[in-house]
Structure formats: structure tokens, C-alpha cells
Scaffold this active site. Structure first.
Site, PDB file in Angstrom:
ATOM      1  N   ARG A 239       0.846  -1.183   0.000  1.00 33.69           N
ATOM      2  CA  ARG A 239       0.000   0.000   0.000  1.00 33.69           C
ATOM      3  C   ARG A 239       0.887   1.240   0.000  1.00 33.69           C
ATOM      4  O   ARG A 239       1.865   1.312   0.736  1.00 33.69           O
ATOM      5  CB  ARG A 239      -0.908   0.038   1.256  1.00 33.69           C
ATOM      6  CG  ARG A 239      -2.072  -0.931   1.227  1.00 33.69           C
ATOM      7  CD  ARG A 239      -3.125  -0.503   0.215  1.00 33.69           C
ATOM      8  NE  ARG A 239      -4.262  -1.408   0.177  1.00 33.69           N
ATOM      9  CZ  ARG A 239      -4.360  -2.471  -0.597  1.00 33.69           C
ATOM     10  NH1 ARG A 239      -3.364  -2.792  -1.407  1.00 33.69           N
ATOM     11  NH2 ARG A 239      -5.437  -3.227  -0.579  1.00 33.69           N
ATOM     12  N   GLU A 267       1.738  11.843  -7.841  1.00 36.86           N
ATOM     13  CA  GLU A 267       2.422  13.067  -8.264  1.00 36.86           C
ATOM     14  C   GLU A 267       3.719  13.285  -7.481  1.00 36.86           C
ATOM     15  O   GLU A 267       4.741  13.694  -8.044  1.00 36.86           O
ATOM     16  CB  GLU A 267       1.486  14.266  -8.088  1.00 36.86           C
ATOM     17  CG  GLU A 267       2.092  15.585  -8.552  1.00 36.86           C
ATOM     18  CD  GLU A 267       1.146  16.748  -8.321  1.00 36.86           C
ATOM     19  OE1 GLU A 267       1.516  17.881  -8.678  1.00 36.86           O
ATOM     20  OE2 GLU A 267       0.048  16.514  -7.784  1.00 36.86           O
ATOM     21  N   HIS A 280       0.967  -0.049 -10.823  1.00 35.08           N
ATOM     22  CA  HIS A 280       0.093  -0.959 -10.072  1.00 35.08           C
ATOM     23  C   HIS A 280      -0.142  -2.268 -10.832  1.00 35.08           C
ATOM     24  O   HIS A 280      -1.276  -2.692 -11.062  1.00 35.08           O
ATOM     25  CB  HIS A 280      -1.238  -0.284  -9.761  1.00 35.08           C
ATOM     26  CG  HIS A 280      -1.924  -0.884  -8.563  1.00 35.08           C
ATOM     27  ND1 HIS A 280      -3.139  -0.461  -8.098  1.00 35.08           N
ATOM     28  CD2 HIS A 280      -1.560  -1.893  -7.721  1.00 35.08           C
ATOM     29  CE1 HIS A 280      -3.505  -1.166  -7.047  1.00 35.08           C
ATOM     30  NE2 HIS A 280      -2.558  -2.042  -6.796  1.00 35.08           N
TER      31      HIS A 280
END
Length: 399
Positions: A239, A267, A280
Site C-alpha cells: 500500500r 504526483e 500498479h
């Protein structure tokens, strides 16, 4: 309070594309997949954000085809007696392969080297000469003999640890909550860190495989970096919020952290020095999506047909072999004498108990009772009403 009977036909709704192999689990005799249904019996979902979704009064289960359930309002589901499943381990091999591939590629500066080589496209016949002259800037390190620290030895972490040993790495693991099943599958050659600080201090590479909690949020921070070896490589395929981004940017700039490989770019991370940003892709394989879909569907199917629960994040796991006898299931407050009140309702109709299980989780509990007698459909409404009158019942079903 919501007491219901099991419908003869169960409606399943999907909120994302779910692999056909998963949907095929739902046989057409007792299940129908209807994505336009406003009141399904169960929902199968991947990453769709459900926090603003209104639940119908028939909804009994939500299955996440994946491990994380941040996109599901779990607390609300618990209060309404809706069981939430996830699929731990179904995508473990996919993530493991991505971790090891990234570990090797980042250590050898493969990502940066490939990106640089693509810039030479216009150089035509000079490409070979420029490659030979420029390759020195991408000299990397071999992982053989280096120490990999694995934080979290669940389904993914254990696979990473075992395979890293096969790549001739030394492996040290930290997981204070390791399960018995994982312990059996973990190589005895994985060294045990007694504290996370020990792992930080001894590792050349660190990979993390833990859920996001208040205890793990921002666990990679300035204090942690100060303990680590200079130039450590950190991999995060769990995560994004596990990393304090402000502290990471500073550590990368001054070389405390040599490289940061993350599956969660944003960002801020994209601006950081010596960072490998992966879009991802950890669990993005055809096989992983199919495994997750099949596992999620099977858990929903078993629950709707038998009441048995496995891999729930909000209900206790509970299973009794299903023999076809009438079964009562009740999700209720975890308070004294609940089971006694439920079984007292049975005595009103002179019903005998063939088997029973009661499991608790926090402030709630789940009870399943198999009825030994042959009972007619005429008895069921009265039994339902009796159970429904018990203070503390959240949901109940008769299967």
C-alpha cells in the site's frame, strides 16, 4: 434487524469486469448474474468504490476479488449483517513474481538502462558505439549473497522469502502475527528477526507485505531510514500509504535510501530521485484475475448455499459440513445468552439440534445450527418470527 429466508434463486451482481471462469461458478439452476439488479443477494467486486453504494434489503454478501477491501464500507456492512469476503493468496504468485523481477531489474539498473537506450533511436549506425560508451553509467549490483528483509510473511511474503533463498540471497523475516499455515510453508532457512529494527539494520533490500493499518501507516519514515544500511533498496507492493513520502524524498536525495521501487506512483513519488514507479501491476496477470474471481465466487456460493464462512474480513470464519438438513444461521451481537435464546426458539417447535457452531469476532458472533427433525415449510415462518424477536439479532437465515 433483518431476518430472511434463502431464496430459491440467488441474484449476483458484479461492479467490475469479473473473469468468466469466476462467473461460471454460479450454476444457472440456483443463481443468476444480473448486473442491472437493484437488490441482489451478493455482489462480486474488484476495485469499484462502494462507499456511496446503497444496499438493498436482500444483500447478504460482498466478495472482493483481491486482498484489499479499502473500497468497501466494511463497518457499515457489519452493522447491516453483510458478510465481506476477500481472496487472500489468490494473487500471491503474481505479486511474488513482480517483486522478484523488480528486485533484480532495479538492482541491475535495468529500468533506467532500457529507458536510456530508447533515446538513441535516432542515432542510426552510431547506436552500438554509443551503447558501449554509455553502459558504464548503469553498472549495477548482483543480489547473490545480499540480505533481503521481508516484512510480513503471509501468502505473498512467504513466497518471496522462499524464492529469494533459491536466488542465493540471505533472507530475514519479521512478522509477529505469522499464521500456523504460513509457518509450515516457510523455509527453515529464513532467519527470524526479533524486532523490525533488527530487520532494518541487517537488510540490503527490504520488501513489505503488510496491510494498511494505523500501526503500519507511514512505517517507512525518517526514524526507520536512520536504522537502515546506507543505500538500501526498498520495495513496496502493499500500500502506498505505508511510506512517509516527505521522509522518503529526503532519504533518496541524500542517498540513505539507494532506490525506491513502488507499485503505487502518484504526483509526489514521480518527482523523487532514484525511484522506479510501476503502474500498479503487482496482481495484473490473467492467471491472478482468474484465481481471484474463482475464489471470490466460490466463497459467495458456499455461503449462500450452506451458510459456511471462510476468508471473511468482518464475520468470524465458521464451517459445518453441510448434509442437506435445514440450517439456521444467525449473525448477532456478542452478548451473553444469545445461543440459549436461539435454541429456546427451537424448543417451541420441538426441534432437535443435529450440529452447532458459534464463533465470535469482536462485538459480534455468528451461530449456525443444523435441525435434526424433518420440518415442513409451514413451521418456518413461526421459527423465523421467534428468532427475529430476540434482541441482538442482526440477520438470520433458514437454509
Amino acid at each position: 434487524m433483518n431476518t430472511v429466508l434463502l431464496d430459491k434463486m440467488n441474484t449476483i451482481k458484479t461492479l467490475n469486469h469479473i473473469a468468466d471462469s469466476g462467473l461460471k461458478v454460479f450454476n444457472k439452476k440456483t443463481f443468476t448474474v444480473d448486473n442491472n439488479s437493484e437488490n441482489p443477494d451478493a455482489i462480486v467486486v474488484r476495485s469499484f468504490n462502494m462507499h456511496s453504494v446503497e444496499f438493498g434489503n436482500k444483500l447478504k454478501a460482498i466478495a472482493r476479488a483481491g486482498a484489499g477491501v479499502n473500497n468497501i464500507p466494511v463497518e457499515k456492512c457489519t452493522e447491516e449483517g453483510i458478510v465481506v469476503f476477500n481472496t487472500p493468496g489468490a494473487n500471491a504468485n503474481a505479486v511474488k513474481e513482480m517483486v522478484l523481477a523488480s528486485l533484480l531489474a532495479a538492482s541491475r539498473n535495468l529500468f533506467a538502462g532500457v529507458a536510456w537506450t530508447k533515446t538513441l533511436e535516432a542515432e542510426r549506425e552510431q547506436v552500438s558505439k554509443l551503447v558501449e560508451a554509455g553502459k558504464k553509467q548503469f553498472v549495477g549490483k548482483e543480489i547473490k549473497g545480499k540480505t533481503l528483509g521481508v516484512i510480513g510473511l503471509g501468502a505473498i511474503g512467504a513466497l518471496v522469502a522462499n524464492d529469494a533463498l533459491n536466488l542465493d540471497m540471505d533472507v530475514i523475516g519479521f512478522d509477529p502475527f505469522i499464521s500456523v499455515d504460513t509457518a509450515w510453508n516457510l523455509s527453515r532457512n529464513v532467519q527470524r528477526a526479533m524486532t523490525i529494527e533488527q530487520l532494518f539494520a541487517e537488510s540490503d533490500y527490504i520488501t513489505v507485505h503488510v496491510p494498511l493499518t494505523e500501526d503500519t501507516r507511514g512505517m517507512f519514515n525518517q526514524k526507520a531510514f536512520s536504522i537502515m544500511k546506507q543505500g538500501v533498496h526498498i520495495l513496496n507492493f502493499s500500500r502506498g500509504e505505508l511510506v512517509n513520502e516527505i521522509d522518503m524524498a529526503v532519504a533518496l536525495e541524500d542517498g540513505s535510501v539507494g532506490k525506491f521501487i513502488t507499485d503505487f506512483p502518484n504526483e509526489n513519488v514521480l518527482k523523487m530521485k532514484n525511484t522506479v514507479c510501476i503502474p500498479h501491476l503487482g496482481a495484473s496477470t490473467v492467471e491472478s484475475e482468474e484465481n481471484c474471481a474463482v475464489m471470490a465466487a466460490r466463497q459467495v456460493k458456499v455461503f449462500l448455499e450452506t451458510g459456511n464462512i471462510k476468508n471473511s474480513v468482518n464475520f468470524p470464519n465458521a464451517e459445518i459440513p453441510y448434509t442437506g438438513k435445514r440450517r439456521v444461521t444467525a449473525f448477532h451481537r456478542n452478548v451473553p445468552n444469545m445461543v440459549g435464546q436461539i435454541t429456546a426458539a427451537f424448543s417451541t417447535y420441538q426441534l432437535n439440534i443435529a450440529d452447532m457452531v458459534n464463533r465470535s469476532r469482536g462485538g459480534y458472533a455468528y451461530t449456525m445450527i443444523d435441525i435434526d427433525n424433518e420440518i415442513t415449510d409451514e413451521i418456518i415462518p413461526g421459527l423465523v418470527e421467534k428468532i427475529n424477536q430476540i434482541d441482538g439479532i442482526v440477520t438470520a437465515r433458514i437454509i
